[in-house]
Design a protein around this motif. Structure first.
Motif, PDB file in Angstrom:
ATOM      1  N   GLU A 162    -113.590   2.716   2.039  1.00  0.00           N
ATOM      2  CA  GLU A 162    -113.143   1.531   1.852  1.00  0.00           C
ATOM      3  C   GLU A 162    -111.862   1.274   3.145  1.00  0.00           C
ATOM      4  O   GLU A 162    -110.526   2.142   2.627  1.00  0.00           O
ATOM      5  CB  GLU A 162    -112.814   0.668   1.135  1.00  0.00           C
ATOM      6  N   ALA A 163    -111.651   0.203   3.130  1.00  0.00           N
ATOM      7  CA  ALA A 163    -110.543   0.374   4.676  1.00  0.00           C
ATOM      8  C   ALA A 163    -109.870  -0.807   4.001  1.00  0.00           C
ATOM      9  O   ALA A 163    -110.261  -2.209   3.517  1.00  0.00           O
ATOM     10  CB  ALA A 163    -111.249   0.372   5.605  1.00  0.00           C
ATOM     11  N   THR A 164    -109.103  -0.613   4.083  1.00  0.00           N
ATOM     12  CA  THR A 164    -107.270  -1.870   3.586  1.00  0.00           C
ATOM     13  C   THR A 164    -106.643  -2.068   4.805  1.00  0.00           C
ATOM     14  O   THR A 164    -106.659  -1.122   5.369  1.00  0.00           O
ATOM     15  CB  THR A 164    -107.135  -1.550   2.604  1.00  0.00           C
ATOM     16  N   THR A 165    -105.897  -3.435   4.868  1.00  0.00           N
ATOM     17  CA  THR A 165    -104.464  -3.211   5.622  1.00  0.00           C
ATOM     18  C   THR A 165    -103.547  -3.200   4.616  1.00  0.00           C
ATOM     19  O   THR A 165    -102.643  -3.469   4.674  1.00  0.00           O
ATOM     20  CB  THR A 165    -104.154  -4.706   6.029  1.00  0.00           C
ATOM     21  N   ASP A 166    -104.183  -3.284   2.609  1.00  0.00           N
ATOM     22  CA  ASP A 166    -102.984  -3.117   2.268  1.00  0.00           C
ATOM     23  C   ASP A 166    -102.639  -1.521   2.401  1.00  0.00           C
ATOM     24  O   ASP A 166    -102.956  -1.372   1.307  1.00  0.00           O
ATOM     25  CB  ASP A 166    -103.480  -4.185   0.675  1.00  0.00           C
ATOM     26  N   PHE A 167    -101.375  -1.787   2.400  1.00  0.00           N
ATOM     27  CA  PHE A 167    -100.587  -0.527   2.222  1.00  0.00           C
ATOM     28  C   PHE A 167     -99.665  -0.675   0.728  1.00  0.00           C
ATOM     29  O   PHE A 167     -99.902   0.764   0.419  1.00  0.00           O
ATOM     30  CB  PHE A 167     -99.386  -0.277   3.262  1.00  0.00           C
ATOM     31  N   SER A 168    -100.055  -1.413   0.046  1.00  0.00           N
ATOM     32  CA  SER A 168     -98.943  -1.529  -1.451  1.00  0.00           C
ATOM     33  C   SER A 168    -100.295   0.170  -1.726  1.00  0.00           C
ATOM     34  O   SER A 168    -100.141   0.582  -3.167  1.00  0.00           O
ATOM     35  CB  SER A 168     -98.452  -2.564  -1.985  1.00  0.00           C
ATOM     36  N   ARG A 169    -101.684   0.016  -1.217  1.00  0.00           N
ATOM     37  CA  ARG A 169    -102.478   0.573  -2.115  1.00  0.00           C
ATOM     38  C   ARG A 169    -102.359   2.551  -2.052  1.00  0.00           C
ATOM     39  O   ARG A 169    -103.425   2.373  -2.906  1.00  0.00           O
ATOM     40  CB  ARG A 169    -103.588   0.578  -1.924  1.00  0.00           C
ATOM     41  N   ALA A 170    -101.059   2.524  -1.122  1.00  0.00           N
ATOM     42  CA  ALA A 170    -100.982   4.394  -1.042  1.00  0.00           C
ATOM     43  C   ALA A 170    -101.438   4.937  -2.191  1.00  0.00           C
ATOM     44  O   ALA A 170    -100.956   5.658  -2.459  1.00  0.00           O
ATOM     45  CB  ALA A 170     -99.314   4.545   0.124  1.00  0.00           C
ATOM     46  N   GLY A 171    -100.616   4.118  -3.124  1.00  0.00           N
ATOM     47  CA  GLY A 171    -100.041   5.052  -4.525  1.00  0.00           C
ATOM     48  C   GLY A 171    -101.742   5.420  -5.612  1.00  0.00           C
ATOM     49  O   GLY A 171    -100.962   6.432  -6.318  1.00  0.00           O
ATOM     50  N   GLU A 172    -102.567   4.721  -4.627  1.00  0.00           N
ATOM     51  CA  GLU A 172    -103.620   5.571  -5.274  1.00  0.00           C
ATOM     52  C   GLU A 172    -103.786   6.797  -4.637  1.00  0.00           C
ATOM     53  O   GLU A 172    -104.803   7.540  -5.478  1.00  0.00           O
ATOM     54  CB  GLU A 172    -104.559   4.467  -5.318  1.00  0.00           C
ATOM     55  N   ALA A 173    -103.691   6.917  -3.574  1.00  0.00           N
ATOM     56  CA  ALA A 173    -104.007   7.950  -2.816  1.00  0.00           C
ATOM     57  C   ALA A 173    -103.235   9.676  -3.751  1.00  0.00           C
ATOM     58  O   ALA A 173    -101.913   9.030  -4.195  1.00  0.00           O
ATOM     59  CB  ALA A 173    -104.200   8.240  -1.468  1.00  0.00           C
ATOM     60  N   ASP A 174    -103.764  10.395  -3.882  1.00  0.00           N
ATOM     61  CA  ASP A 174    -103.005  12.243  -4.387  1.00  0.00           C
ATOM     62  C   ASP A 174    -103.316  12.830  -3.087  1.00  0.00           C
ATOM     63  O   ASP A 174    -102.079  13.362  -2.631  1.00  0.00           O
ATOM     64  CB  ASP A 174    -104.280  13.001  -4.875  1.00  0.00           C
ATOM     65  N   VAL A 175    -103.500  11.960  -1.823  1.00  0.00           N
ATOM     66  CA  VAL A 175    -103.620  12.908  -0.285  1.00  0.00           C
ATOM     67  C   VAL A 175    -102.975  11.456   0.982  1.00  0.00           C
ATOM     68  O   VAL A 175    -103.911  11.103   0.403  1.00  0.00           O
ATOM     69  CB  VAL A 175    -103.981  13.730   0.110  1.00  0.00           C
ATOM     70  N   LEU A 176    -102.092  11.598   1.447  1.00  0.00           N
ATOM     71  CA  LEU A 176    -101.689  10.871   2.207  1.00  0.00           C
ATOM     72  C   LEU A 176    -101.246  11.389   4.063  1.00  0.00           C
ATOM     73  O   LEU A 176    -101.030  12.282   4.339  1.00  0.00           O
ATOM     74  CB  LEU A 176    -101.195   9.440   2.639  1.00  0.00           C
TER      75      LEU A 176
END
Length: 435
Positions: free
Chosen positions: A76-90
Motif C-alpha cells: 500500500e502507498a500513503t502520504t501519512d508519514f506517521s506510519r513510518a513507525g510501522e516499518a522495520d526498514v526505511l
C-alpha cells in the motif's frame, strides 16, 4: 536489537518502508514485495499514491500489472508519514538535485529525515539511497537520528547504499545490478547487507558510508568525463570533416583498452549531469579544485549551444533565419526509449531555440504532454504526430533523442533539414546536418 532485526529480515517478516516512489523507489518496492516482504510506500505526491493504490503505473517501462500484483500481496502507498513507525526498514529514495546556483540541494533528504525522526524507534534500519556527496550520512542523517535518543549501531542502524537504476534497461534490473553498501558501524553494515541480500543477487560491502557515497559519484563522474571527452572530439572531428560516429565504431573494434562513449546534445538523466557538482562542491571544503571534472562539465554544458550553431548554419544555407523559423525537436526524454525527462538536454535546446525567436514544437512517442520541470521553462505543448506532411511543414528537424519508434527513413525523405545530434543517419544526404 541486532539479532531480532536480522531474524525478521532473513525470515522476510520485516515491514519495508520505501520513501519516495519515483524512478528509484518504485522498482525497489516492487522487488521487495515480489520476494515476500510487506511493503509500505511513502510519498508526498497524492497523485502517485492514489495511482499505486488503484493499481496503476505512472512510469512507462513499469507495467500496471506489476503494481496490481503487489497490491494483492499487501503493498500500500500513503502520504501519512506517521506510519513510518510501522516499518522495520526505511529506505530513502528522494531527489538530490542542484539548486539554481548549481550547488547541492539536500532539502529533500533533510526534510524527509526530519519528518521521519519523530517516528523512529528501536529495532529499525534506515538506508539512504539518494546520490550525494561523501559525508552526508554521517553529517546530516546520523545527528538527526541520534537527536531522538537512539544509539546508532545498537538501537537503530544506518547505512548508505546508492541506487544504480537505469530506466528502460532490458539487460539489467534491480535484482541483477550489484549493490554497494556502507554502514555507520559494523553492525549497521551487517543489517544492510542482510536486507539487500534478500533482493539483490550481489551486495558489495565497503568500509564506510563515505566510501559508498564516493563510489556512486565516481561511477557517474567517470561517464561524465568520458562523454565530455568524446563531445570535444566530435567538435574537432567536425572541423576536420570527419564523422566522429564512424571513428567511434572503428575504435570500438579494439578488444581491449577502449570503451566506446557517444556524443550528443548535452548530458541528461538524474545522475550524470548532477553528481559531478556534488563532489566539486564538497572537495572545496578540503581545499581541492577538481579541474578535470569541472572542465568536462563545461564541455558538456556547452553542447546545446553547439547544436544551436548547427541549426543556425543549416538554415542560413537555405536563406532562412532562426528567428521565425519553425523547428521540430524529435525526442525530449533524456535518453532513448523511456519517458524520463529529468535534466534532458532536449529541453535546454527548446529553451534556447525559443529565446532566439524560433517557433518550437516537439514529437516524442513516450511523452504525450510536456511536463512541468524544476528550473526549466514550461512549454504548453503536446507531442506532434509524425506524418510526411507534418514533417515537411517544419523548416528544421532537430533529432535530440533517438527513440526506436521514430520512422527515420520517412523523416529523412520528407524533412527540409535534419540536424542529427545522435549520429543516427549514417549515410550522407543533402538535407542531413551532423551535429
Amino acid at each position: 536489537m541486532l539479532a531480532a532485526l536480522l531474524e525478521k529480515i532473513r525470515s522476510r517478516d520485516s515491514i519495508v518502508g520505501i520513501v519516495g516512489l519515483g524512478y528509484v523507489g518504485l522498482p525497489l518496492l516492487l522487488r521487495f514485495s515480489e520476494v515476500g516482504f510487506r511493503v509500505i510506500g511513502f510519498d508526498i505526491d497524492k497523485l502517485k499514491v492514489d495511482a499505486l493504490n488503484a493499481g496503476h503505473s505512472y512510469i512507462e517501462h513499469i507495467p500496471a500489472d506489476r503494481i496490481a500484483q503487489v497490491r494483492t500481496r499487501g503493498f500500500e502507498a500513503t502520504t501519512d508519514f506517521s506510519r513510518a513507525g510501522e516499518a522495520d526498514v526505511l529506505i530513502l529514495c528522494v531527489p538530490t538535485p542542484l539548486n539554481k546556483y548549481r550547488e547541492p540541494d539536500l532539502s529533500f533528504v533533510i526534510q524527509t529525515t526530519d519528518t521521519l525522526v519523530p517516528y523512529l524507534r528501536k529495532g529499525q534500519l534506515l538506508s539512504l539511497e539518494s546520490t550525494t556527496y561523501p559525508g552526508t550520512t554521517d553529517e546530516e542523517l546520523a545527528p538527526r537520528v541520534q537527536s531522538c535518543g537512539l544509539t546508532i549501531g545498537q538501537d537503530v542502524f544506518l547505512v548508505y547504499s546508492p541506487e544504480r537504476e537505469d530506466p528502460g534497461n532490458a539487460t539489467f534490473s534491480t535484482q541483477t545490478i550489484p549493490k554497494i553498501c556502507g554502514g555507520v558501524t559494523k553492525h549497521c553494515l551487517d543489517v544492510g547487507m542482510a536486507l539487500y541480500g534478500q533482493v539483490i543477487d550481489r551486495v558489495v560491502p565497503v568500509s564506510s558510508t563515505r566510501a559508498a557515497e564516493l563510489t556512486k559519484l565516481l561511477e557517474n563522474i567517470h561517464r561524465a568525463v568520458n562523454i565530455g571527452l568524446v563531445n570535444e572530439m566530435k567538435i574537432v572531428a567536425d572541423k576536420m570533416g570527419i564523422d566522429i560516429h564512424e571513428v567511434i565504431r572503428a575504435a570500438a573494434t579494439k578488444p581491449f583498452g577502449f570503451v566506446p562513449y557517444y556524443p550528443g546534445p548535452g548530458l541528461g538523466g538524474h545522475c550524470i549531469p548532477i553528481d559531478p557538482f556534488y563532489l566539486t562542491w564538497k572537495a572545496r571544503e578540503y581545499g581541492v579544485n577538481t579541474r578535470f571534472i569541472e572542465l568536462a562539465g563545461e564541455v558538456n554544458a556547452a553542447m546545446p549551444d553547439y547544436v544551436i550553431t548547427k541549426v543556425v548554419t543549416a538554415l542560413n544555407k537555405v536563406r532562412k533565419s532562426l528567428n521565425g523559423a519553425s523547428v521540430l525537436v524529435l525526442g525530449i526524454a533524456y535518453k532513448k526509449n523511456v519517458d524520463d525527462m529529468r535534466e534532458s538536454p532536449a529541453v535546454v535546446l527548446m529553451e534556447k531555440l525559443q529565446d532566439l525567436g524560433a517557433k518550437v514544437a516537439y514529437s516524442d512517442p513516450h511523452v504525450a504532454v510536456f511536463p512541468r520541470l524544476r528550473h526549466h521553462t514550461y512549454f504548453d505543448l503536446s507531442s506532434v504526430s509524425l506524418t510526411p506532411d507534418t514533417i515537411a511543414s517544419f523548416d528544421c528537424i532537430v533529432l535530440a533523442t533517438d527513440h526506436d519508434r521514430f520512422d527515420y527513413a520517412m523523416i529523412r525523405d520528407h524533412a527540409s533539414i535534419i540536424v542529427d545530434t545522435r549520429g543516427k543517419y549514417l549515410d550522407a544526404a543533402d538535407n542531413i546536418v551532423k551535429s
